[in-house]
Design an enzyme around this catalytic site. Structure first.
Site, PDB file in Angstrom:
ATOM      1  N   ASP A  17      61.808  23.964  47.326  1.00 31.12           N
ATOM      2  CA  ASP A  17      62.950  24.060  46.419  1.00 31.12           C
ATOM      3  C   ASP A  17      62.565  23.641  45.001  1.00 31.12           C
ATOM      4  OD1 ASP A  17      64.550  24.821  48.560  1.00 31.12           O
ATOM      5  OD2 ASP A  17      65.219  22.773  48.973  1.00 31.12           O
ATOM      6  N   TYR A  45      55.500  16.624  55.171  1.00 28.70           N
ATOM      7  CA  TYR A  45      55.994  16.233  53.856  1.00 28.70           C
ATOM      8  C   TYR A  45      55.912  14.718  53.691  1.00 28.70           C
ATOM      9  CZ  TYR A  45      58.145  20.818  52.871  1.00 28.70           C
ATOM     10  OH  TYR A  45      58.357  22.149  52.617  1.00 28.70           O
TER      11      TYR A  45
END
Length: 294
Positions: A61, A139
């Site tokens: 994003d 992540y």
């Protein structure tokens, strides 16, 4: 080379500072990682159209960073051979050498101070698909509470939290969320997409500088899932939610205002995992088939 298509598939390992990007995916009028890199490819292969397209492991994003993003592209033989340097004999150069030159040429156009760079460019194994062959994504998220050192050099990748956070409570809550579940509570809905995922690992630790660091790994993450999971456990750490309440919210499978979605800047895609070369094609076929059923 794929004998059926006459094309070479290349794997790109990519890093970027997402601060000034509107995410990975190309969008009209916006600066994106894919857009910048495909513009570079169009420049490199302007005499050998069509320009290659990139296919990525995870579409990050806006504002999200990456140190281990993976993408692939397909080049025909003429395009691959065109990467040789002046004076080189392209026919005498190994495809792997030419593939490595692609990364060098791309970085040359991007410039030394670019916020995106190609870490490696290699010939991909047969059956490799950056997105569909992947078996997990990993992540990292950094949060600095009152015990964390304020480092101006890390301000773009660290989120400040104004109060003290309970590390043990956050780590316990994170581990309680693991497994195969419907994570709709933590995902922004997208038409035709599933929110069922396998969260393989989720831990919190405090680094030597006092900053809290989350590490998360799943087979795949849906839109905003990582930042929502982090936000839920931060709420546990500040005492506004219990770990049991967070699990209950997950099992209700509905978006909630009980916790915040954390800012993008603290998030980094650090690694993408793939199976052994012999299993790549089968993994891609099975993953693609599941997506098409949704």
């Amino acid at each position: 080379m794929d004998s059926t298509t006459g094309e070479w598939r290349l794997r790109l390992d990519i890093a970027y500072d997402g601060t000034d990007f509107s995410g990975w995916a190309k969008q009209p009028g916006l600066r994106t990682v894919q857009g910048v890199l495909e513009d570079v490819l169009a420049t490199l292969f302007r005499r050998y159209p069509p320009a290659p397209q990139l296919w990525v492991a995870g579409r990050t994003d806006a504002g999200v960073h990456a140190s281990g993003q993976v993408a692939h592209l397909d080049l025909d033989d003429a395009q691959l051979r065109s990467l040789r340097r002046r004076g080189d004999d392209a026919r005498g150069m190994a495809p792997a050498t030419l593939a490595a030159l692609l990364g060098q040429r791309m970085n040359g156009i991007l410039g030394a101070d670019s916020d995106v760079m190609v870490l490696a460019s290699t010939i991909a194994p047969a059956g490799f698909d950056a997105r569909f062959s992947a078996v997990w994504r990993r992540y990292r998220y950094r949060v600095s509470d009152v015990h964390g050192r304020r480092d101006p050099l890390l301000r773009r990748t660290t989120v400040r939290h104004p109060a003290a956070l309970d590390l043990d409570a956050m780590d316990a809550a994170a581990r309680a969320l693991l497994g195969l579940h419907d994570y709709a509570t933590f995902c922004k809905p997208r038409a035709g997409s599933t929110t069922i995922r396998t969260l393989q690992s989720f831990t919190w630790r405090r680094d030597d500088d006092g900053v809290l660091v989350a590490e998360l790994q799943a087979d795949a993450f849906c839109h905003s899932m990582v930042r929502s999971l982090v936000g839920g456990t931060v709420s546990v750490g500040e005492g506004s939610l219990s770990g049991e309440e967070l699990v209950r919210l997950r099992d209700e499978k509905a978006r909630t205002g009980a916790f915040l979605v954390m800012p993008a800047k603290g998030l980094v895609l650090t690694e993408v995992g793939y199976p052994a070369a012999a299993e790549l094609a089968d993994r891609a076929e099975r993953t693609r088939a599941r997506r098409e059923l949704i």
